[in-house]
Design a protein around this motif. Structure first.
Motif, PDB file in Angstrom:
ATOM      1  N   VAL A  27       0.880  -1.173   0.000  1.00  0.00           N
ATOM      2  CA  VAL A  27       0.000   0.000   0.000  1.00  0.00           C
ATOM      3  C   VAL A  27       0.916   1.220   0.000  1.00  0.00           C
ATOM      4  CG1 VAL A  27      -1.820   1.261   1.194  1.00  0.00           C
ATOM      5  CG2 VAL A  27      -1.780  -1.242   1.286  1.00  0.00           C
ATOM      6  N   TYR A  28       0.792   2.073  -1.004  1.00  0.00           N
ATOM      7  CA  TYR A  28       1.721   3.202  -1.105  1.00  0.00           C
ATOM      8  C   TYR A  28       0.995   4.420  -1.659  1.00  0.00           C
ATOM      9  CZ  TYR A  28       1.900   2.515  -6.178  1.00  0.00           C
ATOM     10  OH  TYR A  28       1.576   2.424  -7.500  1.00  0.00           O
ATOM     11  N   VAL A  49       2.426 -11.202  -4.889  1.00  0.00           N
ATOM     12  CA  VAL A  49       2.377  -9.773  -4.576  1.00  0.00           C
ATOM     13  C   VAL A  49       1.092  -9.170  -5.146  1.00  0.00           C
ATOM     14  CG1 VAL A  49       3.498  -7.528  -4.846  1.00  0.00           C
ATOM     15  CG2 VAL A  49       4.889  -9.599  -4.575  1.00  0.00           C
ATOM     16  N   ALA A  50       0.434  -8.322  -4.339  1.00  0.00           N
ATOM     17  CA  ALA A  50      -0.698  -7.518  -4.796  1.00  0.00           C
ATOM     18  C   ALA A  50      -0.403  -6.073  -4.410  1.00  0.00           C
ATOM     19  CB  ALA A  50      -1.994  -7.981  -4.164  1.00  0.00           C
ATOM     20  N   VAL A  51      -0.761  -5.138  -5.292  1.00  0.00           N
ATOM     21  CA  VAL A  51      -0.419  -3.730  -5.097  1.00  0.00           C
ATOM     22  C   VAL A  51      -1.703  -2.916  -4.971  1.00  0.00           C
ATOM     23  CG1 VAL A  51       0.797  -1.735  -6.046  1.00  0.00           C
ATOM     24  CG2 VAL A  51       1.688  -4.051  -6.442  1.00  0.00           C
ATOM     25  N   PHE A  52      -1.725  -2.015  -3.959  1.00  0.00           N
ATOM     26  CA  PHE A  52      -2.887  -1.169  -3.710  1.00  0.00           C
ATOM     27  C   PHE A  52      -2.428   0.280  -3.571  1.00  0.00           C
ATOM     28  CE2 PHE A  52      -3.797  -5.334  -1.988  1.00  0.00           C
ATOM     29  CZ  PHE A  52      -5.045  -5.627  -2.509  1.00  0.00           C
ATOM     30  N   PRO A  53      -2.493   1.070  -4.643  1.00  0.00           N
ATOM     31  CA  PRO A  53      -2.224   2.499  -4.490  1.00  0.00           C
ATOM     32  C   PRO A  53      -3.216   3.101  -3.497  1.00  0.00           C
ATOM     33  CG  PRO A  53      -2.264   1.869  -6.811  1.00  0.00           C
ATOM     34  CD  PRO A  53      -2.780   0.694  -6.036  1.00  0.00           C
ATOM     35  N   LEU A  78       2.784  -4.266   3.508  1.00  0.00           N
ATOM     36  CA  LEU A  78       3.789  -3.213   3.665  1.00  0.00           C
ATOM     37  C   LEU A  78       3.152  -1.878   3.304  1.00  0.00           C
ATOM     38  CD1 LEU A  78       6.731  -2.308   4.136  1.00  0.00           C
ATOM     39  CD2 LEU A  78       7.161  -2.798   1.713  1.00  0.00           C
ATOM     40  N   VAL A  79       3.188  -0.938   4.241  1.00  0.00           N
ATOM     41  CA  VAL A  79       2.560   0.372   4.049  1.00  0.00           C
ATOM     42  C   VAL A  79       3.656   1.423   3.992  1.00  0.00           C
ATOM     43  CG1 VAL A  79       0.937   2.069   4.967  1.00  0.00           C
ATOM     44  CG2 VAL A  79       0.512  -0.379   5.295  1.00  0.00           C
ATOM     45  N   ILE A  80       3.735   2.148   2.879  1.00  0.00           N
ATOM     46  CA  ILE A  80       4.683   3.258   2.739  1.00  0.00           C
ATOM     47  C   ILE A  80       3.882   4.468   2.281  1.00  0.00           C
ATOM     48  CG2 ILE A  80       6.870   4.036   1.761  1.00  0.00           C
ATOM     49  CD1 ILE A  80       7.524   1.174   1.051  1.00  0.00           C
TER      50      ILE A  80
END
Length: 615
Positions: A27-28, A49-53, A78-80
């Motif tokens: 999450v970014y 892996v999964a990506v969440f804008p 992972l949150v950035i």
């Protein structure tokens, strides 16, 4: 690549090495737009892996957390993001009840907002956090302290150096692991005080309320279960009794009453007290594995003994009695006719032929085994009497044997053994079904859309059908035509106290129920509870505690039958009725004869006067 980018990639690589499992989510926000692709490629070396804008709606992330896929395995997120967006993310997790021990959060921040995050998350949201700028980061992990507060504890630091080989550019110093499995974290609660919602409910959890309002455990199956959990996991507990005394029913606004409501609102960590697993409840709490199973019983008043006023007639049906009367009445004329025919054609002395009344009376004497005063000389009459005597013997043997059984073995009204019997009794005999309000036994009827459950609920009397405790339900059965439906064990114990012979338990039970501990959503210690509950049931402890509760209940049975008793006036009412009827008929006959005799005397006197007048 700038030093900042290189430091961030090295930090992510270090954190990935400490993560467990094979499922990773990123999450970014715009802070790392230029680094998102390198980070994703780096994460792909470790697993899926999964990506969440970052999105303020969080719908996609919510679907992933609540999805069934991978829920049995650990998932790493992972949150950035900026501090503000990170805090907003955790507020959403709490507001939507997305905390779960199957997800571990790894957060990278530039400023320390540990206290802010701790104030918005619930137990079950496990967070490891790296805070820093430039080349140095401090690491913190969340946990619940002895005072039941979520806090972050610093566990080490990580530094990056621009010189040296890639393996020597980082220098981590840690006193604890960055990630600890739930089983390890909650193996010892450290003397923490846990709040358990309960109600006063024998035989599962009997409580005593002290004058100062303190609720203390007294006895019960679930009391033993909770005591054992506390000893093994090193926690004490404070009992929170519900004001409404209910297990937990859903209200129109989505909140729950009773013990489930206490857990849902966060006023208790868990609830234990014969709590049934149901679909609506599972939406707001997490249930452990079941440790106790039983079914719902139907309790009604013991069937009353049937009226024995006419017990002496019960060995034969009405058709048999009718045929006996007809046969007995016909035998007299039959034998009389045979005798007269024989006397006419064989020139016997007609004075030796008995009258119809003689034959009829002796036929009746033979039927009731009183012997026969007639001695027929012809073989025709002897054959008729022989067959009649044998017929009387069979009738008497059947009647005597059946009557003995009828008089010594009680006969009762038809009991209610099934839901079908209950439905018939509600329609024909005005019986009413009773359930405890707010329990699963109410919901299976009220939520039914078809079948016999719905048919019974359509006939349910809302004014007279609800009770608010087990004791009230069992006691109400004795006051009228009520059938109380609830779990078998509790009903049995309360019936024993009032005299088990006063109640009838239907042969067919229904709705098997599983009891478990209701924990708050995302409870991290549920897995420990599951493990210990399996051990307790496998070792036979729950069964032993159940039997202990049953054994210590003093039965109120004082009027039960110990077998066939002496024949009483109740059994022989019909016999005395027959005698009374005989007396009545005799009196009526006597009066009739008197009237007839007076009429004849009067007629003779009149005739005598007329004759004397002529002479």
């Amino acid at each position: 690549m700038s030093n900042r980018s290189e430091v961030l990639l090295a930090l992510v690589g270090f954190m990935l090495d400490k993560m467990m499992g094979y499922h990773f989510y990123l999450v970014y926000d715009q802070m790392i737009d230029d680094l998102s692709d390198p980070i994703i490629r780096q994460m792909q070396n470790y697993g899926d892996v999964a990506v969440f804008p970052y999105d303020t709606d969080f719908t996609a992330l919510q679907q992933m957390i609540r999805g069934f896929y991978h829920t049995g395995n650990l998932r790493n997120i992972l949150v950035i993001c900026s501090s503000e967006k990170t805090l907003q993310l955790f507020r959403m997790i709490t507001r939507r009840n997305l905390q779960t021990p199957s997800v571990h959060w790894f957060v990278i921040l530039e400023e320390n907002i540990a206290k802010d995050i701790a104030s918005v998350i619930k137990e079950g949201t496990q967070v490891s956090m790296a805070v820093g700028q430039s080349t140095a980061y401090d690491f913190f992990i969340s946990h619940v302290n002895k005072n039941d507060e979520i806090v972050f504890t610093e566990i080490g630091s990580w530094k990056w150096s621009p010189t040296g080989s890639p393996s020597r550019k980082t220098s981590p110093t840690f006193s604890q692991p960055l990630y600890r499995p739930m089983r390890e974290m909650y193996r010892n609660f450290g003397g923490r005080v846990m709040k358990s919602a309960v109600i006063d409910n024998t035989p599962f959890f009997k409580v005593n309320v002290l004058p100062d309002g303190t609720v203390m455990p007294d006895s019960g199956i679930d009391s033993k279960v909770l005591e054992t959990l506390g000893k093994v996991l090193n926690f004490t507990y404070q009992l929170v009794i519900t004001e409404d005394g209910q297990w937990g029913g859903e209200m129109a606004n989505g909140s729950f009453t009773g013990m489930i409501g206490k857990v849902q609102s966060g006023k208790a960590h868990f609830a234990i007290n014969e709590i049934t697993i149901t679909g609506p409840r599972e939406r707001v709490v997490d249930f452990t594995l079941p440790y106790f199973m039983e079914s719902t019983a139907m309790v009604s008043r013991a069937p009353a003994e049937k009226n024995r006023a006419f017990a002496v007639f019960s060995p034969f049906t009405a058709e048999v009695w009718l045929m006996l009367c007809i046969t007995t009445l016909l035998m007299g004329p039959l034998i009389t006719g045979a005798t007269r025919i024989r006397g006419t054609y064989f020139q016997y002395d007609q004075s030796q032929i008995h009258s119809l009344s003689d034959f009829e009376f002796n036929i009746y004497r033979s039927l009731v085994i009183q012997g026969n005063f007639l001695f027929p000389s012809g073989w025709c009459q002897r054959s008729l009497f022989l067959m009649w005597f044998f017929f009387c013997f069979l009738i008497y043997a059947l009647y005597a044997g059946t009557l003995t059984a009828v008089l010594t073995i009680p006969s009762f009204e038809k009991p209610i053994d099934s839901l079908t019997d209950l439905l018939v009794a509600m329609d024909k005999d005005d019986f009413k079904a009773n359930v405890v309000r707010g329990t699963s036994n109410e919901f299976i009827f009220s939520l039914a859309t078809g079948g016999i459950y719905k048919e019974i609920w359509d006939r349910f009397d809302f004014d007279d059908g609800y009770v608010y405790s087990w004791d009230e339900g069992v006691a109400k059965v004795l006051t009228g035509k009520y059938v109380y439906m609830n779990a078998y064990l509790g009903a049995l114990i309360r019936a024993k106290r009032r005299g088990l012979h006063n109640f009838y338990f239907g042969r067919n039970t229904f709705y098997p129920q599983s009891y478990s501990i209701a924990c708050s959503n995302g409870s991290p210690y549920k897995v420990l509870f599951d493990s210990l509950l399996i051990k307790m049931t496998s070792a036979g402890l729950v069964q032993k505690w159940t039997q202990d509760e049953v054994d210590k209940v003093r039965s109120g049975d004082t009027g039960g039958s110990n077998g066939p008793g002496a024949i009483t006036l109740v059994h022989l009412q019909a016999s005395f009725f027959i005698v009374v009827i005989g007396y009545t008929v005799a009196v009526v006959a006597l009066i009739g004869e008197k009237i007839k005799s007076a009429h004849i005397d009067s007629h003779l006197r009149k005739n005598s006067v007329k004759v004397n007048g002529y002479f």
